[in-house]
Design a protein around this motif. Structure first.
Motif, PDB file in Angstrom:
ATOM      1  N   LYS A   4       0.819  -1.215   0.000  1.00 28.28           N
ATOM      2  CA  LYS A   4       0.000   0.000   0.000  1.00 28.28           C
ATOM      3  C   LYS A   4       0.852   1.264   0.000  1.00 28.28           C
ATOM      4  O   LYS A   4       0.978   1.938  -1.012  1.00 28.28           O
ATOM      5  N   GLU A   5       1.450   1.603   1.132  1.00 29.72           N
ATOM      6  CA  GLU A   5       2.238   2.819   1.240  1.00 29.72           C
ATOM      7  C   GLU A   5       3.716   2.535   0.953  1.00 29.72           C
ATOM      8  O   GLU A   5       4.222   1.466   1.302  1.00 29.72           O
ATOM      9  N   PRO A   6       4.430   3.478   0.344  1.00 29.84           N
ATOM     10  CA  PRO A   6       5.865   3.274   0.103  1.00 29.84           C
ATOM     11  C   PRO A   6       6.623   3.073   1.411  1.00 29.84           C
ATOM     12  O   PRO A   6       6.324   3.707   2.422  1.00 29.84           O
ATOM     13  N   MET A   7       7.591   2.177   1.391  1.00 32.42           N
ATOM     14  CA  MET A   7       8.424   1.942   2.570  1.00 32.42           C
ATOM     15  C   MET A   7       9.379   3.106   2.769  1.00 32.42           C
ATOM     16  O   MET A   7       9.881   3.696   1.802  1.00 32.42           O
ATOM     17  N   ASN A   8       9.622   3.453   4.035  1.00 32.43           N
ATOM     18  CA  ASN A   8      10.594   4.493   4.357  1.00 32.43           C
ATOM     19  C   ASN A   8      11.937   4.152   3.715  1.00 32.43           C
ATOM     20  O   ASN A   8      12.442   3.040   3.876  1.00 32.43           O
ATOM     21  N   PRO A   9      12.536   5.104   2.977  1.00 30.61           N
ATOM     22  CA  PRO A   9      13.821   4.814   2.326  1.00 30.61           C
ATOM     23  C   PRO A   9      14.899   4.324   3.279  1.00 30.61           C
ATOM     24  O   PRO A   9      15.760   3.541   2.874  1.00 30.61           O
ATOM     25  N   ARG A  10      14.873   4.767   4.534  1.00 34.05           N
ATOM     26  CA  ARG A  10      15.896   4.321   5.480  1.00 34.05           C
ATOM     27  C   ARG A  10      15.822   2.807   5.685  1.00 34.05           C
ATOM     28  O   ARG A  10      16.858   2.139   5.796  1.00 34.05           O
ATOM     29  N   TYR A  11      14.624   2.258   5.733  1.00 34.63           N
ATOM     30  CA  TYR A  11      14.478   0.819   5.907  1.00 34.63           C
ATOM     31  C   TYR A  11      14.830   0.072   4.617  1.00 34.63           C
ATOM     32  O   TYR A  11      15.323  -1.068   4.665  1.00 34.63           O
ATOM     33  N   ILE A  12      14.589   0.725   3.468  1.00 35.08           N
ATOM     34  CA  ILE A  12      15.033   0.113   2.211  1.00 35.08           C
ATOM     35  C   ILE A  12      16.554   0.025   2.186  1.00 35.08           C
ATOM     36  O   ILE A  12      17.129  -1.005   1.793  1.00 35.08           O
ATOM     37  N   PHE A  13      17.227   1.099   2.629  1.00 34.12           N
ATOM     38  CA  PHE A  13      18.693   1.064   2.695  1.00 34.12           C
ATOM     39  C   PHE A  13      19.159  -0.101   3.575  1.00 34.12           C
ATOM     40  O   PHE A  13      20.099  -0.825   3.222  1.00 34.12           O
ATOM     41  N   ALA A  14      18.503  -0.257   4.714  1.00 34.66           N
ATOM     42  CA  ALA A  14      18.892  -1.321   5.644  1.00 34.66           C
ATOM     43  C   ALA A  14      18.633  -2.697   5.036  1.00 34.66           C
ATOM     44  O   ALA A  14      19.420  -3.636   5.249  1.00 34.66           O
ATOM     45  N   LEU A  15      17.556  -2.844   4.275  1.00 31.63           N
ATOM     46  CA  LEU A  15      17.290  -4.115   3.598  1.00 31.63           C
ATOM     47  C   LEU A  15      18.331  -4.396   2.516  1.00 31.63           C
ATOM     48  O   LEU A  15      18.761  -5.549   2.336  1.00 31.63           O
ATOM     49  N   LEU A  16      18.737  -3.356   1.796  1.00 32.69           N
ATOM     50  CA  LEU A  16      19.794  -3.534   0.797  1.00 32.69           C
ATOM     51  C   LEU A  16      21.074  -4.050   1.460  1.00 32.69           C
ATOM     52  O   LEU A  16      21.776  -4.894   0.897  1.00 32.69           O
ATOM     53  N   ALA A  17      21.365  -3.537   2.652  1.00 38.23           N
ATOM     54  CA  ALA A  17      22.563  -3.995   3.374  1.00 38.23           C
ATOM     55  C   ALA A  17      22.465  -5.469   3.735  1.00 38.23           C
ATOM     56  O   ALA A  17      23.488  -6.146   3.878  1.00 38.23           O
ATOM     57  N   GLU A  18      21.233  -5.981   3.870  1.00 38.77           N
ATOM     58  CA  GLU A  18      21.011  -7.385   4.215  1.00 38.77           C
ATOM     59  C   GLU A  18      21.054  -8.308   2.999  1.00 38.77           C
ATOM     60  O   GLU A  18      21.087  -9.529   3.145  1.00 38.77           O
ATOM     61  N   CYS A  19      21.031  -7.736   1.795  1.00 37.99           N
ATOM     62  CA  CYS A  19      21.014  -8.543   0.572  1.00 37.99           C
ATOM     63  C   CYS A  19      22.436  -8.939   0.173  1.00 37.99           C
ATOM     64  O   CYS A  19      23.369  -8.140   0.279  1.00 37.99           O
ATOM     65  N   GLU A  20      22.570 -10.168  -0.307  1.00 36.71           N
ATOM     66  CA  GLU A  20      23.881 -10.630  -0.767  1.00 36.71           C
ATOM     67  C   GLU A  20      24.223 -10.104  -2.157  1.00 36.71           C
ATOM     68  O   GLU A  20      25.396  -9.875  -2.467  1.00 36.71           O
ATOM     69  N   PHE A  21      23.191  -9.926  -3.003  1.00 32.80           N
ATOM     70  CA  PHE A  21      23.432  -9.571  -4.401  1.00 32.80           C
ATOM     71  C   PHE A  21      22.445  -8.495  -4.845  1.00 32.80           C
ATOM     72  O   PHE A  21      21.403  -8.276  -4.214  1.00 32.80           O
ATOM     73  N   GLY A  22      22.769  -7.848  -5.974  1.00 33.96           N
ATOM     74  CA  GLY A  22      21.888  -6.822  -6.507  1.00 33.96           C
ATOM     75  C   GLY A  22      21.880  -6.796  -8.026  1.00 33.96           C
ATOM     76  O   GLY A  22      22.914  -7.008  -8.662  1.00 33.96           O
TER      77      GLY A  22
END
Length: 339
Positions: free
Chosen positions: A210-228
């Motif tokens: 529904k609502e866009p996720m806060n960019p700060r939490y997206i940044f933190a999720l990117l840090a948790e990803c192994e690949f992009g």
């Protein structure tokens, strides 16, 4: 490397201002850090279209939204204003300088040796990302995937506007879905980095319905990803700003020399367009036709028509070469079955 102007004034109170997209504001953090290096004792207040990009940065004293701020004049009437639009710089437009270098040149700042932004995550942001991963029950290597972009977090409905001015940098939905399907078949999990108003992809985790996720939490999720795997949008800037490497970045209308990072693997399809990386439409340079409409590519943005199997091959060559042979065998088998 650009040379700084020798006559940079002795300013003790500085009001930095920058507008534009989230990716641009992530790059702005590199310019601000360079400014701080040159003016270690200055008071620096930053106004930005995305305060989320400037959070937790110790070299900025205070951050404001680039908007109406009550009593801002009274508080800042003695501040020198630093503002420049790097998209208009001739060296950027000709591909001679990275955007960060052009920005520094225009402001008389010595450009940094590392041409990437800075993101510092708080413990709370890291904890939120880990909790989201637990809720998703991720049990495989996680690939962050951004196939669409260019729409503001603050006006997500614009993602559904077919005539909005934008560079040719998005994938077609069918190609994006094929990439997701290949990755899941190879044993990876995929998180779709994007807005809930952008095309919906199957077989992957979503940030929000529904609502866009806060960019700060997206940044933190990117840090948790192994690949992009990214197009030229904010995620590739955030990936570099987090100190991560080897993302596959798919380029078309924009230029990896001026907007990308050597720490990533940048792909271009030079054979599909004679004017690839044209950086058009450049609305900062009033790139409109005689009818008053933004410039449109006469060949329909062929530069971004990537073959999903080509993308996956490159991803495996860089990140999981042990899976490449089985991928090729499955492709041959599937092609035979279609005959």
């Amino acid at each position: 490397m650009t040379k700084a102007k020798k006559d940079f004034p002795e300013i003790e109170y500085i009001n930095w201002r920058s507008g534009g997209g989230l990716g641009k504001q992530i790059m702005a953090t590199a310019v601000l850090k360079a400014l701080r290096s040159q003016k270690p004792k200055a008071v620096i207040h930053a106004m930005t279209s995305y305060p989320e990009a400037f959070t937790n940065l110790e070299f900025i004293d205070r951050t404001y939204m680039l908007n109406v701020v009550p009593h801002f004049y009274e508080d800042h009437k003695d501040y020198a204003v630093l503002e420049a639009e790097p998209y208009t710089d001739i060296d950027y437009r000709k591909g001679n300088l990275h955007l960060i270098e052009s920005w520094c040149k225009m402001l008389g700042i010595q450009a940094p040796s590392s041409l990437s932004g800075i993101i510092e995550l708080s413990d709370e942001e890291k904890a939120v990302a880990k909790q989201i991963k637990l809720q998703w029950k991720v049990d495989r290597p996680l690939v962050a995937f951004q196939p669409f972009g260019g729409t503001s977090y603050y006006s997500p409905q614009e993602a559904q506007n077919p005539v909005r001015p934008q560079h040719y940098r998005e994938l077609k939905k069918e190609a994006a879905q094929a990439i997701v399907n290949h990755l899941t078949e190879l044993g990876f999990a995929v998180v779709h980095i994007g807005l809930p108003t952008e095309p919906d992809l199957q077989n992957c985790y979503k940030l929000s319905d529904k609502e866009p996720m806060n960019p700060r939490y997206i940044f933190a999720l990117l840090a948790e990803c192994e690949f992009g795997i990214f197009i030229d949008s904010f995620a590739q800037h955030a990936w570099a700003a987090l100190g991560k490497r080897d993302a596959i970045v798919l380029w078309g209308g924009t230029d990896p020399k001026t907007l990308g990072y050597t720490t990533n693997k940048n792909l271009s399809q030079q054979d599909l367009c004679t004017s690839i990386h044209c950086n058009r439409p450049n609305t900062f340079m009033f790139d409109f036709g005689g009818n008053g409409q933004p410039w449109r590519c006469v060949v329909g943005g062929k530069c971004m028509k990537y073959d999903p199997t080509t993308v996956i091959r490159k991803f495996l060559e860089v990140n999981a070469v042990d899976k490449l042979e089985s991928f090729e065998k499955n492709l041959k088998k599937n092609n035979k079955d279609k005959e």
